[in-house]
Design an enzyme around this catalytic site. Sequence first.
Site, PDB file in Angstrom:
ATOM      1  CB  SER A   1     -13.914  29.261  -6.863  1.00 18.92           C
ATOM      2  OG  SER A   1     -14.962  29.816  -6.100  1.00 18.92           O
TER       3      SER A   1
ATOM      4  NE  ARG B   1     -17.782  33.009  -2.025  1.00 20.35           N
ATOM      5  CZ  ARG B   1     -17.496  34.295  -1.838  1.00 20.35           C
ATOM      6  NH1 ARG B   1     -16.241  34.691  -1.774  1.00 20.35           N
ATOM      7  NH2 ARG B   1     -18.454  35.182  -1.726  1.00 20.35           N
TER       8      ARG B   1
ATOM      9  NE  ARG C   1      15.657  25.013   3.306  1.00 26.06           N
ATOM     10  CZ  ARG C   1      16.103  25.989   4.085  1.00 26.06           C
ATOM     11  NH1 ARG C   1      16.056  27.247   3.670  1.00 26.06           N
ATOM     12  NH2 ARG C   1      16.605  25.720   5.269  1.00 26.06           N
TER      13      ARG C   1
ATOM     14  NE  ARG D   1       1.557  16.052   4.603  1.00 29.25           N
ATOM     15  CZ  ARG D   1       0.603  16.076   5.527  1.00 29.25           C
ATOM     16  NH1 ARG D   1       0.032  14.961   5.933  1.00 29.25           N
ATOM     17  NH2 ARG D   1       0.238  17.221   6.081  1.00 29.25           N
TER      18      ARG D   1
HETATM   19  C1  LIG Z   1       1.781  11.865   9.205  1.00 24.10           C
HETATM   20  C2  LIG Z   1       1.220  13.203   9.531  1.00 24.10           C
HETATM   21  C3  LIG Z   1       0.192  13.307  10.426  1.00 24.10           C
HETATM   22  C4  LIG Z   1      -0.362  14.566  10.731  1.00 24.10           C
HETATM   23  N1  LIG Z   1      -1.402  14.655  11.610  1.00 24.10           N
HETATM   24  C5  LIG Z   1      -1.932  15.867  11.899  1.00 24.10           C
HETATM   25  C6  LIG Z   1      -3.021  15.997  12.818  1.00 24.10           C
HETATM   26  O1  LIG Z   1      -3.503  15.023  13.350  1.00 24.10           O
HETATM   27  N2  LIG Z   1      -3.537  17.221  13.056  1.00 24.10           N
HETATM   28  C7  LIG Z   1      -2.990  18.351  12.473  1.00 24.10           C
HETATM   29  O2  LIG Z   1      -3.481  19.455  12.729  1.00 24.10           O
HETATM   30  N3  LIG Z   1      -1.969  18.263  11.614  1.00 24.10           N
HETATM   31  C8  LIG Z   1      -1.427  17.065  11.310  1.00 24.10           C
HETATM   32  N4  LIG Z   1      -0.390  16.980  10.424  1.00 24.10           N
HETATM   33  C9  LIG Z   1       0.107  18.212   9.779  1.00 24.10           C
HETATM   34  C10 LIG Z   1       1.425  18.657  10.417  1.00 24.10           C
HETATM   35  O3  LIG Z   1       1.253  19.009  11.776  1.00 24.10           O
HETATM   36  C11 LIG Z   1       1.992  19.873   9.645  1.00 24.10           C
HETATM   37  O4  LIG Z   1       1.069  20.932   9.708  1.00 24.10           O
HETATM   38  C12 LIG Z   1       2.261  19.553   8.196  1.00 24.10           C
HETATM   39  O5  LIG Z   1       2.941  18.330   8.066  1.00 24.10           O
HETATM   40  C13 LIG Z   1       3.089  20.665   7.565  1.00 24.10           C
HETATM   41  O6  LIG Z   1       4.382  20.608   8.105  1.00 24.10           O
HETATM   42  P1  LIG Z   1       5.217  21.903   8.452  1.00 24.10           P
HETATM   43  O7  LIG Z   1       4.489  22.801   9.404  1.00 24.10           O
HETATM   44  O8  LIG Z   1       6.568  21.413   8.868  1.00 24.10           O
HETATM   45  O9  LIG Z   1       5.326  22.584   6.998  1.00 24.10           O
HETATM   46  P2  LIG Z   1       5.394  24.131   6.625  1.00 24.10           P
HETATM   47  O10 LIG Z   1       4.172  24.826   7.049  1.00 24.10           O
HETATM   48  O11 LIG Z   1       5.683  24.140   5.152  1.00 24.10           O
HETATM   49  O12 LIG Z   1       6.606  24.689   7.436  1.00 24.10           O
HETATM   50  C14 LIG Z   1       7.944  24.343   7.104  1.00 24.10           C
HETATM   51  C15 LIG Z   1       8.839  24.581   8.294  1.00 24.10           C
HETATM   52  O13 LIG Z   1       8.882  25.984   8.557  1.00 24.10           O
HETATM   53  C16 LIG Z   1       8.916  26.200   9.970  1.00 24.10           C
HETATM   54  N5  LIG Z   1       7.693  26.906  10.381  1.00 24.10           N
HETATM   55  C17 LIG Z   1       6.589  27.122   9.622  1.00 24.10           C
HETATM   56  N6  LIG Z   1       5.677  27.834  10.303  1.00 24.10           N
HETATM   57  C18 LIG Z   1       6.207  28.058  11.513  1.00 24.10           C
HETATM   58  C19 LIG Z   1       5.728  28.715  12.678  1.00 24.10           C
HETATM   59  N7  LIG Z   1       4.529  29.287  12.726  1.00 24.10           N
HETATM   60  N8  LIG Z   1       6.522  28.755  13.749  1.00 24.10           N
HETATM   61  C20 LIG Z   1       7.746  28.202  13.735  1.00 24.10           C
HETATM   62  N9  LIG Z   1       8.262  27.542  12.672  1.00 24.10           N
HETATM   63  C21 LIG Z   1       7.497  27.476  11.580  1.00 24.10           C
HETATM   64  C22 LIG Z   1       9.020  24.815  10.628  1.00 24.10           C
HETATM   65  O14 LIG Z   1      10.382  24.470  10.767  1.00 24.10           O
HETATM   66  C23 LIG Z   1       8.385  23.922   9.584  1.00 24.10           C
HETATM   67  O15 LIG Z   1       8.793  22.564   9.657  1.00 24.10           O
HETATM   68  C24 LIG Z   1       0.163  15.739  10.114  1.00 24.10           C
HETATM   69  C25 LIG Z   1       1.230  15.619   9.217  1.00 24.10           C
HETATM   70  C26 LIG Z   1       1.749  14.373   8.912  1.00 24.10           C
HETATM   71  C27 LIG Z   1       2.872  14.263   7.918  1.00 24.10           C
END
Ligand SMILES: Cc1cc2nc3c(=O)[nH]c(=O)nc-3n(C[C@H](O)[C@H](O)[C@H](O)COP(=O)(O)OP(=O)(O)OC[C@H]3O[C@@H](n4cnc5c(N)ncnc54)[C@H](O)[C@@H]3O)c2cc1C
Length: 242
Positions: free
Chosen positions: A99, A101, A187, A196
């Site tokens: 933190s 804070r 998972r 990543r």
């Molecule tokens: C190379 C790269 C570039 C990126 N660039 C950007 C960027 O420019 N700007 C930006 O904001 N982000 C960016 N991101 C972040 C990206 O958009 C994701 O937020 C991040 O990779 C997490 O992935 P995720 O949402 O699949 O993972 P998690 O949040 O762990 O979700 C896992 C899975 O659960 C499901 N899920 C989770 N939440 C929801 C939901 N609300 N609705 C429906 N299904 C859901 C989906 O299937 C998802 O794949 C980038 C990521 C990468 C790897």
Amino acid sequence: MTTPESLTFRSDVTVELVKSSASDADVLFAARVSTAGEQSLDELKKDPERSKGLINFLMRDRHGSPFEHNSMTFFISAPIFVFREFMRHRVGWSYNEESGRYRELQPVFYVPDESRKLVQEGRPGKYVFVEGTPAQHEAVTGALRESYEQAYTAYQKMLADGVAREVARAALPVGLYSSMYATCNARSLMHFLGLRTQHELAKVPSFPQREIEMVGEKMEAEWAKLMPLTYAAFNANGRVAP
Ligand SMILES: Cc1cc2nc3c(=O)[nH]c(=O)nc-3n(C[C@H](O)[C@H](O)[C@H](O)COP(=O)(O)OP(=O)(O)OC[C@H]3O[C@@H](n4cnc5c(N)ncnc54)[C@H](O)[C@@H]3O)c2cc1C
């Protein structure tokens, strides 16, 4: 007050596996409840080839839930901009971060070393990074150090003037190191690694920022030791999380 000379500059990230309950047998016993009901873990060790085949089948056909019955907790030290990206991973992850804070933030800042590619070529989504020249490395190191020194001096001055830590920290940049515990299961870790890290076996290539990839690579190495069959199946099936 800390003087600029006392700032620490780092180019690395650290990842420590502090706690785990994770093995390939955890996947097998969860999967086999479908057909065999409750089983002992010893039972599962009797036929290694069958176990390997089952894990591979689950991965290939994306039967994901058997890979959730395990847990790994990592202690990670990295710059704040890495944590900004990291915490976008919402599902199957728990986080606790130090933190700003409740404690005074320490003057430890990120400066890339010579191995960090500095120059971006191409367009977004289709670009590559290439080596920087010695002059570019010098420019980056100089500019970052100067900016960190100014920022940390301003932070310290505000604290000395009696300003609350939660307000003074606004002066600090995202190159400041932070630390956190992150707990996941196989998972959710696979989903993270698929996005990543860059890997020749990846069916769906990703283009992560190098610094979060450095964290991912260290987590991957720890996980591979705990769950070798699951890890092999992840690679054999294109590094796509089931
Ligand atoms: C190379 C790269 C570039 C990126 N660039 C950007 C960027 O420019 N700007 C930006 O904001 N982000 C960016 N991101 C972040 C990206 O958009 C994701 O937020 C991040 O990779 C997490 O992935 P995720 O949402 O699949 O993972 P998690 O949040 O762990 O979700 C896992 C899975 O659960 C499901 N899920 C989770 N939440 C929801 C939901 N609300 N609705 C429906 N299904 C859901 C989906 O299937 C998802 O794949 C980038 C990521 C990468 C790897």
